[in-house]
Design a protein around this motif. Structure first.
Motif, PDB file in Angstrom:
ATOM      1  N   ASP A 152       9.929   2.206   5.053  1.00 17.04           N
ATOM      2  CA  ASP A 152       8.765   1.503   4.490  1.00 17.04           C
ATOM      3  C   ASP A 152       7.904   2.452   3.663  1.00 17.04           C
ATOM      4  OD1 ASP A 152       9.637  -0.773   5.729  1.00 17.04           O
ATOM      5  OD2 ASP A 152       8.299  -0.560   7.472  1.00 17.04           O
ATOM      6  N   LYS A 153       7.712   3.697   4.183  1.00 16.51           N
ATOM      7  CA  LYS A 153       6.909   4.667   3.445  1.00 16.51           C
ATOM      8  C   LYS A 153       7.585   5.045   2.131  1.00 16.51           C
ATOM      9  CE  LYS A 153       4.691   6.739   7.503  1.00 16.51           C
ATOM     10  NZ  LYS A 153       4.533   7.985   8.310  1.00 16.51           N
ATOM     11  N   LEU A 154       8.910   5.242   2.186  1.00 18.83           N
ATOM     12  CA  LEU A 154       9.633   5.586   0.968  1.00 18.83           C
ATOM     13  C   LEU A 154       9.541   4.466  -0.053  1.00 18.83           C
ATOM     14  CD1 LEU A 154      12.849   7.313   2.386  1.00 18.83           C
ATOM     15  CD2 LEU A 154      10.993   8.394   1.122  1.00 18.83           C
ATOM     16  N   GLN A 155       9.655   3.229   0.442  1.00 16.75           N
ATOM     17  CA  GLN A 155       9.555   2.084  -0.456  1.00 16.75           C
ATOM     18  C   GLN A 155       8.171   2.027  -1.100  1.00 16.75           C
ATOM     19  OE1 GLN A 155      12.069   0.115  -1.208  1.00 16.75           O
ATOM     20  NE2 GLN A 155      10.910  -1.247  -2.565  1.00 16.75           N
ATOM     21  N   ALA A 156       7.142   2.243  -0.248  1.00 20.87           N
ATOM     22  CA  ALA A 156       5.770   2.219  -0.785  1.00 20.87           C
ATOM     23  C   ALA A 156       5.546   3.356  -1.775  1.00 20.87           C
ATOM     24  CB  ALA A 156       4.763   2.303   0.369  1.00 20.87           C
ATOM     25  N   GLU A 157       6.096   4.547  -1.452  1.00 22.18           N
ATOM     26  CA  GLU A 157       5.935   5.683  -2.355  1.00 22.18           C
ATOM     27  C   GLU A 157       6.665   5.449  -3.674  1.00 22.18           C
ATOM     28  OE1 GLU A 157       7.292   9.068  -0.227  1.00 22.18           O
ATOM     29  OE2 GLU A 157       5.549   9.149   1.120  1.00 22.18           O
ATOM     30  N   MET A 158       7.855   4.832  -3.598  1.00 20.81           N
ATOM     31  CA  MET A 158       8.594   4.530  -4.825  1.00 20.81           C
ATOM     32  C   MET A 158       7.816   3.545  -5.695  1.00 20.81           C
ATOM     33  SD  MET A 158      11.377   6.246  -5.164  1.00 20.81           S
ATOM     34  CE  MET A 158      12.226   5.231  -6.358  1.00 20.81           C
ATOM     35  N   GLU A 159       7.262   2.512  -5.054  1.00 20.53           N
ATOM     36  CA  GLU A 159       6.500   1.534  -5.811  1.00 20.53           C
ATOM     37  C   GLU A 159       5.254   2.174  -6.421  1.00 20.53           C
ATOM     38  OE1 GLU A 159       5.693  -1.587  -3.116  1.00 20.53           O
ATOM     39  OE2 GLU A 159       7.762  -2.374  -3.081  1.00 20.53           O
ATOM     40  N   ARG A 195       4.423   2.606 -10.276  1.00 19.18           N
ATOM     41  CA  ARG A 195       3.157   2.105 -10.813  1.00 19.18           C
ATOM     42  C   ARG A 195       2.396   3.219 -11.524  1.00 19.18           C
ATOM     43  NH1 ARG A 195      -2.032   2.110  -8.955  1.00 19.18           N
ATOM     44  NH2 ARG A 195      -3.395   0.439  -9.697  1.00 19.18           N
ATOM     45  N   SER A 196       2.358   4.407 -10.898  1.00 13.92           N
ATOM     46  CA  SER A 196       1.664   5.539 -11.513  1.00 13.92           C
ATOM     47  C   SER A 196       2.302   5.933 -12.834  1.00 13.92           C
ATOM     48  CB  SER A 196       1.668   6.736 -10.554  1.00 13.92           C
ATOM     49  OG  SER A 196       0.994   6.431  -9.361  1.00 13.92           O
ATOM     50  N   GLU A 197       3.637   5.906 -12.872  1.00 14.73           N
ATOM     51  CA  GLU A 197       4.328   6.260 -14.102  1.00 14.73           C
ATOM     52  C   GLU A 197       4.035   5.252 -15.205  1.00 14.73           C
ATOM     53  OE1 GLU A 197       6.779   8.443 -16.680  1.00 14.73           O
ATOM     54  OE2 GLU A 197       5.848   8.922 -14.744  1.00 14.73           O
TER      55      GLU A 197
END
Length: 547
Positions: free
Chosen positions: A305-312, A316-318
């Motif tokens: 879940d954390k990896l998914q949130a970090e990827m999203e 988004r940041s990119e």
């Protein structure tokens, strides 16, 4: 009850010390920090309206090669784990953050570390020796989080504290004892509010909140009763072992059911055998394996879940970075091209009779680029959490009227008028300079999008929740429903053509959003029958008026 009694005695001692240090804010901050460490409590000072008086009880003071830098440790937005363990006077620290004063002697920390790492772009760095400090010690787990719960507890108890019963108790100089439960963790807290007898012109209260379920006390209680319960448990286990050792089929069935649950990835229940034979050993091994598998799967799920949130968040940041670069390039390219064109014309001696007009265009475009850069710097401060509010009590009605009058020339050029609706003069508690910035941006936006020969309506009134609601409505084209939620974004404009004559840098409403969020305001935008209305709320002032 003994803990509350001891706490009340220490609060009385605090009152005596408080009288000696008033009005030195730094000594008050140190006194609060020492009290919180000694009593393991979340503590704050309240004004006569039961609102927090902002102090930073925890701080670091560093001596660099050239100067002394004070680093307040904010309770909001900083995790306890981000503070190095075991720091003391004499240690060397490297702190990255943002300076909050012109002399660069007060820093808002972003990262605090003992070793140097790569400096994040946009931050300043201070490296030096600790000469003074006040940090959380002997506190429960994550004390900085617990200290932020004071606002939630006050919001829930504020209406009740204004009741005649509690007011009478406080006026008699007696403490008020309350209970409050953290909705997120379910942990109950005891709250004690003690009036402070001082020479200050307004009433002051000491607000103390302590957990009723500290882990250390629970462990001490278990240790006290362990001597009595251990023999009973030992006898009970012996009897059960003798019974289950004579029954062979029952443990086999139990173990089989446990293995079947584990095969289906159900680890909620263990095998449940406490015998001392081979079945008991197998049962315990299965139980350990079940717990380990359950823990591992839960960790994998959480990590995923954390990896998914970090990827999203990374995507988004990119995307935001690309949009920001594209928008900045677009906003700067046009004025730079205009300036270059007119400058080359002057350099080549073209149209000498139009020299003054060319120079005016160059100055105007330079002002436009300067406004864009200043707005970008202002916005970066908000996004870096480097802005602190300086709240005061002032008349919202007079502020709005004065600022609206300042637009008289712009409104007159387009035959626009404004109408201020208010039943009485309303006072609010907020940062007047920041709220002035909000009103200027919203008024400028309203004038820019209003049709000619129209009226801009400004309404100031108290809403159903008791807050002061301000609505600025202009007559003009409505905003598409898909665009209503995006008007607060950076560089977002309703006009797809980006007409330069409409003015604005595209950052005004984004700055407004950040300012109102810092004030915990409820704000929004909506289409009306005649145009568009922007609204926001502020807390009503019940204290003295400062202008």
């Amino acid at each position: 009850m003994s803990k509350i009694h001891t706490l009340e005695q220490n609060m009385s001692h605090f009152e005596e010390q408080y009288e000696q240090v008033v009005p030195d804010s730094q000594k008050i901050s140190r006194l609060l920090g020492a009290f919180m460490n000694e009593n393991d409590t979340s503590t704050s000072l309240l004004n006569q309206s039961f609102e927090q008086i902002i102090f930073n009880p925890y701080f670091l003071e560093l001596q660099t090669n050239h100067k002394t830098v004070i680093v307040p440790l904010p309770t909001d937005g900083m995790e306890y784990d981000s503070l190095p363990k075991g720091i003391q006077i004499g240690d060397q620290l490297v702190i990255d953050g943002i300076f909050m004063d012109e002399d660069d002697t007060i820093m808002q920390p972003i990262t605090i570390q003992k070793n140097q790492t790569e400096l994040t772009m946009g931050l300043a760095r201070v490296q030096g020796k600790i000469i003074d400090l006040m940090v959380p010690e002997h506190r429960s787990y994550n004390p900085l989080y617990q200290d932020t719960l004071i606002d939630e507890a006050l919001q829930e108890w504020m209406p009740k504290l204004e009741l005649e019963h509690y007011q009478s108790v406080l006026q008699d100089g007696l403490p008020v004892k309350l209970e409050w439960v953290d909705n997120w963790s379910g942990v109950p807290f005891a709250i004690v509010i003690q009036p402070l007898a001082t020479d200050e012109p307004t009433a002051r209260y000491l607000f103390v909140m302590t957990s009723l379920q500290p882990v250390g006390e629970a462990v001490d209680i278990l240790k006290k009763y362990f001597v009595y319960f251990a023999p009973m448990i030992l006898v009970l286990v012996t009897i059960l072992s003798m019974i289950f050792s004579r029954i062979v089929s029952r443990p086999l069935v139990t173990l089989n059911h446990a293995a079947a649950r584990m095969a289906n990835l159900d680890f909620t229940g263990g095998p449940g055998l406490n015998t001392k034979d081979e079945f008991g050993e197998l049962s315990r091994n299965l139980d350990v394996m079940s717990k380990n598998l359950d823990t591992t799967l839960q960790e994998l799920t959480d990590t995923n879940d954390k990896l998914q949130a970090e990827m999203e968040e990374k995507q988004r940041s990119e995307q935001l970075r690309k949009e920001l670069i594209a928008n900045i390039s677009h906003e700067l390219k046009t004025p730079l091209g205009i300036v270059r064109g007119f400058a080359e014309g002057l350099q080549d001696g073209v149209a000498r009779d139009k020299k003054e007009r060319y120079l005016d265009h160059i100055v105007n475009e330079t002002d436009r680029m300067n406004a864009l850069i200043m707005d970008m710097l202002e916005l970066s401060k908000f996004e870096a959490k480097a802005i602190q509010l300086t709240c005061s009590h002032f008349s919202m009605t007079r502020l709005v009227q004065d600022l609206a009058d300042s637009f008289s020339q712009q409104m007159g050029n387009r035959s626009i008028q404004y109408k201020l609706n208010h039943q009485q003069e309303h006072y609010v508690k907020a940062d007047s300079r920041r709220i002035e910035q909000v009103i200027l941006n919203l008024m400028s936006n309203a004038i820019r999008h209003a049709v000619e020969n129209s009226v801009i309506t400004i309404t100031i009134d108290r809403d159903s929740s008791g807050k002061i609601l301000t609505v600025i409505e202009n007559m003009g084209m409505p905003i598409a429903e898909n665009d209503l939620s995006r008007v607060w974004d950076q560089f977002y404009r309703i006009e797809r053509s980006r007409d330069r004559k409409s003015g604005g840098t595209g950052l005004g409403l984004s700055i407004v959003k950040h300012i109102l969020e810092l004030h915990h305001s409820e704000f929004g935008v909506m289409n009306t029958n005649n145009g568009v209305a922007f609204s926001f709320t502020l807390y009503e002032s019940r204290g003295e008026l400062h202008e």
